[in-house]
Design an enzyme around this catalytic site. Structure first.
Site, PDB file in Angstrom:
ATOM      1  N   ASP A  13      -0.029  39.555  47.342  1.00  0.00           N
ATOM      2  CA  ASP A  13      -1.424  40.022  47.268  1.00  0.00           C
ATOM      3  C   ASP A  13      -2.404  39.013  47.846  1.00  0.00           C
ATOM      4  O   ASP A  13      -3.575  38.971  47.458  1.00  0.00           O
ATOM      5  CB  ASP A  13      -1.828  40.339  45.820  1.00  0.00           C
ATOM      6  CG  ASP A  13      -0.864  41.287  45.135  1.00  0.00           C
ATOM      7  OD1 ASP A  13      -0.573  42.337  45.723  1.00  0.00           O
ATOM      8  OD2 ASP A  13      -0.399  40.966  44.023  1.00  0.00           O
ATOM      9  N   HIS A  41      -0.300  46.837  51.283  1.00  0.00           N
ATOM     10  CA  HIS A  41      -1.305  46.047  51.978  1.00  0.00           C
ATOM     11  C   HIS A  41      -2.471  46.948  52.353  1.00  0.00           C
ATOM     12  O   HIS A  41      -2.301  48.115  52.654  1.00  0.00           O
ATOM     13  CB  HIS A  41      -0.734  45.326  53.210  1.00  0.00           C
ATOM     14  CG  HIS A  41       0.085  46.191  54.109  1.00  0.00           C
ATOM     15  ND1 HIS A  41       1.452  46.295  53.989  1.00  0.00           N
ATOM     16  CD2 HIS A  41      -0.253  46.975  55.152  1.00  0.00           C
ATOM     17  CE1 HIS A  41       1.916  47.111  54.917  1.00  0.00           C
ATOM     18  NE2 HIS A  41       0.904  47.542  55.635  1.00  0.00           N
TER      19      HIS A  41
END
Length: 444
Positions: A13, A41
């Site tokens: 992340d 993503h």
């Protein structure tokens, strides 16, 4: 020509999607080399926010070939859903290629993943429940279904008839779940096969041909270094190898073709799911980081745990991956803080430790040793050059570069493409960028 690996230098992340999207403008080929739908993503283009799990970020560039490599595990339903979503937005997927030797996540993988995690009770590891671990387990046990198997109707029927019979025993006896209907699964996945067929290739051969033509190849990792199966905070890890070395195995290339490794790290640290997290913040500052950073998982929507930047795991990521330069993201999230803390080492039972401990138990006992630096108390989201940054923000970046002992090439100050400072082009530029050594804080 430059062949570059983009990896996460923390627990995932980190903003790899945006960085890969930016670099894809200079890439001829983008290869996703590991992971599955457990990783997401986000790419922001104008007013559009695209959330992808399997398709590489480079899909937004029609002249960039996008490859889902053999080291990935593919959920065909999710993949085709992403294809449909992109095509509805007018984004072509004709340049998307899928490795014929990538493994396929089946319905029984998801069921076993979710049931196994539930059975763990207080010992759960934080799986996304998407079937990733069981898919990789079948791959290791040599009982998995590959993309090329989907393309063979008779072979697929034979394989799935036997495999589902075995899995139904596990679902019933171990988890008390109803059996799967083999015929329904075979029919469903045969349908997926026909829709995927135009995209399926020998990806290693495709990548080799691009390399021989001196094309720029970008290898895109999912998750992050600290989630690596071999080098992460085991057992709170994923089932593949997000580290730079995983690019060679997952893409089917030799290590000698890799020219550069870019590590992506947030200006603070986050972690989703279970496992030790020495710099985790539980009070108002942790809440501020979560809200300002929109720290909720792309895949699960789970709230991410937030904490100060941890230079110990950062240095570990540099060492494990051979990182040449860094992309620091979400610097703007820190804009409102009076002061910022950075973990420079750990205290373990009264002893200073400058290195990441391999034992999860030892790591859980680590107490962060902090250095406090001043905040800048003004917005950075509009900055487009280093000279635009407040002095304290620039000093903070310099400090991180010194601690990590690698240059900073990119600074991200928001989700949009234009909210970025490109200090040095990581693909075409020389290996220098923001480099600070031996306490020297002058740019080289």
């Amino acid at each position: 020509m430059a062949n570059v690996v983009v990896i996460g230098a923390q627990w995932g992340d980190e903003g790899k999607g945006k960085i890969t999207d930016l670099l894809s403008r200079s890439a001829d080929v983008v290869v996703r080399y590991q992971g599955g739908v457990n990783a997401g993503h986000t790419v922001v283009v104008g007013e559009q926010t695209l959330k992808l799990h399997l398709i590489p970020s480079g899909i937004l560039y029609p002249d960039t070939q996008c490859i889902i490599g053999s080291g990935t595990v593919i959920d065909p339903k999710v993949l085709l859903g992403e294809v449909e979503m992109l095509e509805q937005l007018g984004i072509s997927t004709d340049h998307l290629l899928i490795s014929q030797t990538a493994h396929v996540t089946m319905p029984y993988h998801r069921l076993i993943d979710q049931a196994s995690e539930q059975q763990r009770g207080s010992h759960k590891i934080g799986t996304t429940g998407r079937g990733i671990g069981p898919t990789y387990a079948d791959k290791s046990e040599r009982t998995g279904i590959r993309i090329l198997d989907l393309m063979d109707p008779e072979g697929l029927r034979e394989q799935l008839t036997w495999t589902i019979a075995q899995k139904n025993v596990i679902l019933d006896k171990l988890y008390g779940l109803p059996p799967l209907d083999a015929e329904s699964v075979i029919e469903e996945y045969s349908g997926y096969a026909e829709r995927l067929r135009p995209h399926v290739v020998d990806s290693s051969l495709t990548i080799d041909e691009a390399w021989r033509k001196r094309k720029n190849i970008l290898f895109e990792g999912a998750q992050g270094t600290l989630l690596d199966l071999d080098h992460g905070t085991y057992p709170y890890v994923t089932s593949s190898n997000p580290v730079a070395g995983g690019a060679c195995i997952g893409a089917g290339v030799g290590p000698t073709i890799i020219d550069r490794v870019i590590g992506v790290a947030k200006a603070y640290t986050t972690r989703v799911g279970e496992g030790p997290f020495p710099t985790e913040l539980h009070g108002d500052i942790g809440e501020l980081l979560c809200q300002r950073g929109a720290e909720f998982g792309t895949t699960t929507g789970r709230r991410r745990r937030c904490g100060w930047f941890d230079a110990v795991i950062g240095r570990y990521a540099v060492r494990i991956n051979g990182i040449d330069c860094l992309a620091i993201t979400k610097l703007d999230v820190l804009d409102d803080l009076d002061e910022i803390q950075v973990c420079v080492a750990y205290d373990i039972d009264g002893e200073r430790c400058d290195h990441f401990p391999s034992s999860a138990r030892s790591f859980a006992n680590c107490q962060p040793i902090y250095k406090t630096v001043p905040g800048w108390k003004q917005s950075t989201s509009h900055c487009r050059n280093l000279e635009d940054l407040p002095k304290a923000a620039l000093d903070y970046l310099k400090f991180l570069a010194e601690l990590m002992e690698v240059p900073i090439a990119i600074v991200s100050l928001g989700a949009s493409r234009d909210q970025t400072i490109i200090v040095e082009d990581p693909i075409h530029g020389p290996k220098r960028a923001l480099l600070y050594t031996n306490g020297d804080s002058s740019a080289s």
